[in-house]
Design an enzyme around this catalytic site. Structure first.
Site, PDB file in Angstrom:
ATOM      1  N   ASN A  72      -6.207   4.519  -6.943  1.00 42.64           N
ATOM      2  CA  ASN A  72      -7.402   5.108  -6.355  1.00 42.64           C
ATOM      3  C   ASN A  72      -8.392   5.440  -7.465  1.00 42.64           C
ATOM      4  O   ASN A  72      -8.975   4.542  -8.026  1.00 42.64           O
ATOM      5  CB  ASN A  72      -7.120   6.297  -5.446  1.00 42.64           C
ATOM      6  CG  ASN A  72      -8.328   6.609  -4.576  1.00 42.64           C
ATOM      7  OD1 ASN A  72      -9.103   5.712  -4.279  1.00 42.64           O
ATOM      8  ND2 ASN A  72      -8.516   7.844  -4.179  1.00 42.64           N
ATOM      9  N   SER A 100      -7.746   0.895   3.265  1.00 39.31           N
ATOM     10  CA  SER A 100      -8.260   0.452   1.965  1.00 39.31           C
ATOM     11  C   SER A 100      -9.462  -0.458   2.138  1.00 39.31           C
ATOM     12  O   SER A 100      -9.698  -1.004   3.216  1.00 39.31           O
ATOM     13  CB  SER A 100      -7.152  -0.307   1.238  1.00 39.31           C
ATOM     14  OG  SER A 100      -7.640  -0.919   0.059  1.00 39.31           O
ATOM     15  N   SER A 101     -10.213  -0.621   1.060  1.00 40.75           N
ATOM     16  CA  SER A 101     -11.298  -1.612   1.044  1.00 40.75           C
ATOM     17  C   SER A 101     -10.955  -2.806   0.158  1.00 40.75           C
ATOM     18  O   SER A 101     -11.791  -3.697  -0.042  1.00 40.75           O
ATOM     19  CB  SER A 101     -12.590  -0.978   0.505  1.00 40.75           C
ATOM     20  OG  SER A 101     -12.992   0.084   1.313  1.00 40.75           O
ATOM     21  N   THR A 147      -4.118  -0.570  -7.189  1.00 32.78           N
ATOM     22  CA  THR A 147      -4.929   0.618  -7.462  1.00 32.78           C
ATOM     23  C   THR A 147      -4.103   1.891  -7.575  1.00 32.78           C
ATOM     24  O   THR A 147      -3.008   2.006  -7.011  1.00 32.78           O
ATOM     25  CB  THR A 147      -5.980   0.803  -6.340  1.00 32.78           C
ATOM     26  OG1 THR A 147      -6.861   1.871  -6.689  1.00 32.78           O
ATOM     27  CG2 THR A 147      -5.342   1.115  -4.995  1.00 32.78           C
ATOM     28  N   ARG A 191       0.839  -1.194   0.000  1.00 33.40           N
ATOM     29  CA  ARG A 191       0.000   0.000   0.000  1.00 33.40           C
ATOM     30  C   ARG A 191       0.880   1.252   0.000  1.00 33.40           C
ATOM     31  O   ARG A 191       1.953   1.273   0.626  1.00 33.40           O
ATOM     32  CB  ARG A 191      -0.849  -0.024   1.270  1.00 33.40           C
ATOM     33  CG  ARG A 191      -1.854   1.104   1.429  1.00 33.40           C
ATOM     34  CD  ARG A 191      -2.983   0.991   0.478  1.00 33.40           C
ATOM     35  NE  ARG A 191      -4.138   1.776   0.891  1.00 33.40           N
ATOM     36  CZ  ARG A 191      -5.138   2.082   0.065  1.00 33.40           C
ATOM     37  NH1 ARG A 191      -5.139   1.685  -1.198  1.00 33.40           N
ATOM     38  NH2 ARG A 191      -6.177   2.781   0.498  1.00 33.40           N
ATOM     39  N   GLY A 248     -13.578  -1.463  -7.120  1.00 37.41           N
ATOM     40  CA  GLY A 248     -14.923  -0.954  -6.830  1.00 37.41           C
ATOM     41  C   GLY A 248     -15.037  -0.210  -5.509  1.00 37.41           C
ATOM     42  O   GLY A 248     -16.125  -0.135  -4.932  1.00 37.41           O
ATOM     43  N   GLY A 249     -13.919   0.344  -5.013  1.00 38.73           N
ATOM     44  CA  GLY A 249     -13.972   1.188  -3.813  1.00 38.73           C
ATOM     45  C   GLY A 249     -14.637   0.472  -2.653  1.00 38.73           C
ATOM     46  O   GLY A 249     -14.388  -0.719  -2.400  1.00 38.73           O
ATOM     47  N   THR A 308      -9.529   0.563  -9.794  1.00 38.73           N
ATOM     48  CA  THR A 308      -8.663  -0.419  -9.160  1.00 38.73           C
ATOM     49  C   THR A 308      -8.670  -1.631 -10.084  1.00 38.73           C
ATOM     50  O   THR A 308      -9.486  -1.693 -10.990  1.00 38.73           O
ATOM     51  CB  THR A 308      -9.237  -0.716  -7.757  1.00 38.73           C
ATOM     52  OG1 THR A 308      -9.201   0.490  -7.004  1.00 38.73           O
ATOM     53  CG2 THR A 308      -8.507  -1.809  -7.017  1.00 38.73           C
ATOM     54  N   ASP A 354      -7.899   8.213   0.539  1.00 39.94           N
ATOM     55  CA  ASP A 354      -8.396   7.105   1.366  1.00 39.94           C
ATOM     56  C   ASP A 354      -8.135   7.333   2.859  1.00 39.94           C
ATOM     57  O   ASP A 354      -8.635   6.584   3.699  1.00 39.94           O
ATOM     58  CB  ASP A 354      -7.788   5.772   0.922  1.00 39.94           C
ATOM     59  CG  ASP A 354      -8.588   5.136  -0.215  1.00 39.94           C
ATOM     60  OD1 ASP A 354      -9.707   5.606  -0.489  1.00 39.94           O
ATOM     61  OD2 ASP A 354      -8.096   4.182  -0.826  1.00 39.94           O
TER      62      ASP A 354
HETATM   63  N1  GLY Z   1      -8.555   3.258  -3.220  1.00 38.45           N
HETATM   64  C1  GLY Z   1      -9.559   2.334  -2.940  1.00 38.45           C
HETATM   65  C2  GLY Z   1      -9.220   1.396  -1.832  1.00 38.45           C
HETATM   66  O1  GLY Z   1      -8.054   1.118  -1.600  1.00 38.45           O
HETATM   67  O2  GLY Z   1     -10.108   0.948  -1.164  1.00 38.45           O
END
Ligand code: GLY
Length: 578
Positions: free
Chosen positions: A408, A459-460, A406, A112, A480-481, A388, A430
């Site tokens: 973002n 992050s998700s 990603t 990350r 997909g966030g 992503t 984020d």
């Molecule tokens: N940027 C989207 C995530 O990492 O959740």
């Protein structure tokens, strides 16, 4: 049982067939022949790669055929995505990789992005303490220190079978230098972002050209090819030091960004202990902090385990209600407790404790919605750009990789490192810029996810691998966030509880609740009219969005064959195998 929304595709299905779905979904584009054969549901004997672009999936397959393992294939596929899928494939962003080896051991890799050393918690606030929204999403201050190249090198060092870094870079370098033919989707996207590229960059070539991009046009990226050659020759040092690093820092100085040579040199990808939990006779392996994905997914599965979802029926009022109520509670915990565990004491064990989760559902009322503790302003959650990218791989020996990476938002910050040919992320969005103020995805956060120097933003992303009765069963993940976690959940429940085939589960319309805003967001085709009425009667608010996360998955079938499925929401998703 799942209603027959979609034609079932058990074996190879060509582009012409899935364009049928696009028409069904009222996406009224003329059917044109794409330059690639795209397969979205594929059953093969030995190995499988599912990725967001056919050229990248083919690169992964070739590496497997040359004797590489799933990690080698994932690395090469992701480098190829950085070329052929520039909106999200990247070397200027970050990601997570979950690995399950054939011997049952698992690993989780965190690459990350990190906040630069001079980042600080109020950096996105104006003099009156209000969030200046654009600062964390656009321009040089939105950029986190990229992690992708360091992550790939670390994965290679520990798990590569080929032990040939050059070979993993070669396809990406060739695609960048010689160019490749654009799909309709990428041509459209480049045209859509043309003005933003021009605004953000003194020179937006090669992503901007005179006139408009068309499907079949060739995109050559000579600067990116040279950057990839430096990475080929020096490994991660070809990115974090020397010419590439100097170009990144020059770019930062051009626009008042914070990243320094020292930030780049100090960047480290990290091995983490995966989140591992049980759901019925399944064992779920997923990503720990700084992703919220693994924890939230396991919370949801644990909260839902005692409910007979299969007998409630797919997207019946009872099913949607209990899933949405579990999601409301898990996302409320996400907002309060989750962040980078190197900086904040994330109470992982407590959050996953079955007794705590049983308690969490104590106030669940099967007849009515529980209002979210604090009902936020009605923010539209940003799930309509797919910024992503996910790749799922299984090799012939049974090793599996689930990797999500990603920038973002689409093309990240839109900033192209001048002379180096790649986009930089805008991952700083984020972070929680201010407690309670939603980010692009409508997610709110608190102290746990406040900006801090050297800290990773929450992050998700939910790269996940599932075992059934101790054997490899399912590899999945998505872009997909904030909807990634609930899409992974719904796909998993589709096959475990609702009796769906993998393609039915991936292509089924989806819904999502994230605590705030207090609404169930639904794809247009999700939840039929009568059920929506029943849910409204229970006190739920329902909002439509165009589409949600784009799952890429591989499932081991009872006869040992592999079923690879791309998401029919994305015309370029492709499964390749042998
Ligand atoms: N940027 C989207 C995530 O990492 O959740």
């Amino acid at each position: 049982m799942f209603t027959n929304y979609y034609t079932k595709m058990k074996r190879k299905s060509l582009y012409g067939i899935f364009s049928f779905f696009l028409i069904l979904n009222a996406c009224q584009k003329a059917a044109e022949k794409p330059p690639y054969t795209i397969v979205q549901s594929l059953v093969e004997d030995s190995a499988m790669v599912v990725a967001e672009h056919p050229l990248a999936a083919m690169v992964g397959k070739e590496i497997l055929q040359k004797g590489g393992n799933a990690v080698d294939a994932a690395i090469a596929t992701q480098f190829a995505l950085a070329v052929v899928y520039p909106r999200a494939g990247n070397i200027g962003g970050g990601g997570f990789m979950v690995i399950r080896l054939a011997n049952g051991e698992s690993d989780a890799l965190d690459y990350r992005e990190k906040a630069p050393a001079t980042a600080h918690r109020d950096m996105y606030l104006d003099g009156e303490g209000n969030v200046v929204e654009s600062l964390s999403k656009e321009g040089h201050l939105s950029v986190g220190v990229p992690g992708t190249v360091a992550g790939k090198e670390l994965a290679f060092q520990k798990h590569s079978k080929l032990k040939d870094w050059e070979q993993l870079l070669a396809p990406a370098i060739r695609l960048a230098a010689e160019g490749f033919l654009l799909t309709e989707s990428e041509a459209d996207r480049l045209n859509e972002y043309k003005e933003q590229f021009q605004k953000a960059n003194p020179d937006a070539r090669p992503f901007v050209k005179d006139g408009v991009w068309k499907m079949g046009d060739r995109l050559r990226q000579p600067d990116l090819a040279r950057t990839l050659e430096r990475i080929r020759d020096r490994g991660a040092a070809g990115f974090y030091e020397g010419e590439t690093a100097e170009k990144i820092v020059a770019e930062m100085q051009r626009g008042g960004g914070l990243i320094t040579l020292e930030d780049l040199k100090n960047y480290e990808a990290r091995w983490r202990t995966p989140i591992i939990g049980r759901y019925k006779n399944y064992r779920v392996i997923s990503m720990p902090p700084p992703s919220s994905g693994g924890i939230v997914l396991m919370q949801l599965l644990t909260m839902l385990e005692k409910f007979p979802l299969g007998s409630y029926g797919f997207q019946s009022a009872k099913s949607v209600h209990v899933i949405a109520e579990a999601e409301r509670r898990a996302y409320a915990d996400r907002a309060k407790y989750l962040g980078d565990s190197d900086f904040y004491p994330v109470p992982v064990d407590s959050l996953l404790d079955p007794a705590y989760l049983a308690d969490r559902m104590q106030d669940f009322d099967s007849t009515k919605a529980t209002p979210s503790e604090v009902v936020g302003p009605l923010v539209k959650i940003g799930v309509e750009t797919f910024e992503t990218t996910h790749t799922s791989v299984v090799d012939a020996a049974g090793n599996a990789v689930s990797v999500t990476t990603t920038l973002n938002l689409n093309y990240g910050s839109k900033i192209i490192v001048q002379g180096a040919g790649f986009f930089l992320n805008d991952e700083m969005d984020d972070f929680s810029a201010k407690p309670g103020v939603p980010n692009y995805f409508g997610l709110v956060g608190a102290e746990a996810n406040a900006v801090g120097p050297g800290k990773r933003m929450l992050s998700s992303m939910t790269p996940t691998i599932v075992e059934k009765d101790s054997s490899l069963f399912l590899v999945l993940g998505a872009p997909g966030g904030s909807t990634i976690i609930t899409a992974v959940l719904q796909t998993l429940l589709g096959v475990t509880d609702y009796g769906m085939t993998l393609d039915e589960a991936v292509w089924a319309p989806r819904f999502h609740h994230q605590w705030l805003p207090d609404a169930i967001t639904c794809e247009d085709a999700a939840i039929d009219t009568l059920v929506r009425k029943q849910l409204r009667g229970m006190g739920h608010r329902l909002e439509n969005v165009g589409r949600m996360a784009l799952i890429k998955a591989v499932m081991v079938l009872p006869d040992g064959k592999l079923h690879g499925v791309g998401d029919n929401r994305n015309p370029d998703d492709d499964a390749e195998g042998f």
